[in-house]
Design a protein around this motif. Structure first.
Motif, short mmCIF file in Angstrom:
data_model
loop_
_atom_site.label_atom_id
_atom_site.label_comp_id
_atom_site.label_asym_id
_atom_site.label_seq_id
_atom_site.Cartn_x
_atom_site.Cartn_y
_atom_site.Cartn_z
N SER A 43 0.90 -1.46 9.42
CA SER A 43 -0.43 -1.36 10.04
C SER A 43 -1.21 -0.19 9.43
O SER A 43 -2.41 -0.32 9.14
CB SER A 43 -0.29 -1.15 11.55
OG SER A 43 0.34 -2.24 12.14
N HIS A 44 -0.55 0.92 9.23
CA HIS A 44 -1.22 2.08 8.64
C HIS A 44 -1.68 1.79 7.21
O HIS A 44 -2.80 2.14 6.82
CB HIS A 44 -0.28 3.29 8.67
CG HIS A 44 -0.89 4.53 8.14
ND1 HIS A 44 -1.88 5.22 8.80
CD2 HIS A 44 -0.68 5.20 6.98
CE1 HIS A 44 -2.24 6.27 8.08
NE2 HIS A 44 -1.52 6.28 6.97
N ALA A 45 -0.81 1.13 6.44
CA ALA A 45 -1.15 0.80 5.05
C ALA A 45 -2.37 -0.11 4.98
O ALA A 45 -3.28 0.11 4.17
CB ALA A 45 0.04 0.16 4.35
N ALA A 64 -0.37 -6.93 -0.94
CA ALA A 64 0.23 -6.60 -2.23
C ALA A 64 0.12 -5.10 -2.50
O ALA A 64 1.06 -4.46 -2.98
CB ALA A 64 -0.43 -7.39 -3.35
N TRP A 65 -1.04 -4.51 -2.16
CA TRP A 65 -1.23 -3.07 -2.35
C TRP A 65 -0.29 -2.28 -1.45
O TRP A 65 0.28 -1.27 -1.86
CB TRP A 65 -2.68 -2.71 -2.06
CG TRP A 65 -2.97 -1.26 -2.20
CD1 TRP A 65 -3.25 -0.59 -3.35
CD2 TRP A 65 -3.00 -0.29 -1.15
NE1 TRP A 65 -3.46 0.75 -3.08
CE2 TRP A 65 -3.31 0.96 -1.74
CE3 TRP A 65 -2.80 -0.34 0.22
CZ2 TRP A 65 -3.42 2.12 -0.99
CZ3 TRP A 65 -2.91 0.81 0.95
CH2 TRP A 65 -3.22 2.04 0.34
N ALA A 66 -0.12 -2.73 -0.22
CA ALA A 66 0.74 -2.02 0.73
C ALA A 66 2.20 -2.02 0.27
O ALA A 66 2.91 -1.04 0.47
CB ALA A 66 0.63 -2.65 2.11
N GLY A 71 1.03 1.97 -4.23
CA GLY A 71 0.21 1.96 -3.01
C GLY A 71 0.93 2.73 -1.92
O GLY A 71 1.12 3.94 -2.01
N CYS A 72 1.37 2.02 -0.90
CA CYS A 72 2.06 2.67 0.23
C CYS A 72 3.57 2.42 0.23
O CYS A 72 4.28 3.01 1.02
CB CYS A 72 1.48 2.19 1.54
SG CYS A 72 -0.17 2.85 1.84
#
Length: 118
Positions: A43-45, A64-66, A71-72
């Protein structure tokens, strides 16, 4: 005098209800296996992605970024439907909202809703 017959069986769920139920089951399984920490990280990502990107992004790009180490670095769940539970949670909390527009995803060219920060 005869009474009309009543059927007290629940009506068949709609496709949207079935998708929501599948997302909730997948999210519950991830939460059981990894604890609530995964849900909070995911959720934060996605919240960070929403702040950093202009309106009109696809959730699959945010996902995908998360999960990307650059990313995260959120560990992806075994069942990708768990991300649907994350979307519903963020919408309920007022973090993201659908823009009302759709884009075709690169993955399968299926029209998908676009999102923005609330």
């Amino acid at each position: 005098m005869t009474q009309p017959g009543f059927d007290f069986a629940a009506p068949d769920p709609t496709p949207v209800q079935r998708r929501h139920a599948a997302a909730d089951r997948a999210l519950a399984k991830v939460t059981r296996e990894r604890g609530r920490l995964w849900l909070e990280q995911a959720s934060h990502a996605i919240g960070l992605y929403a702040v950093q990107h202009a309106p009109g992004w696809l959730f699959e790009d945010a996902r995908a970024w998360a999960c990307d180490p650059a990313g995260c670095a959120v560990r992806p769940p075994e069942n990708p439907k768990a991300w649907g539970g994350v979307v519903r949670r963020l919408v309920r909390r007022g973090v993201i909202v659908a823009t009302g527009e759709v884009k075709r995803s690169a993955l399968n060219a299926c029209p998908k809703p676009t999102w923005r920060r609330a």
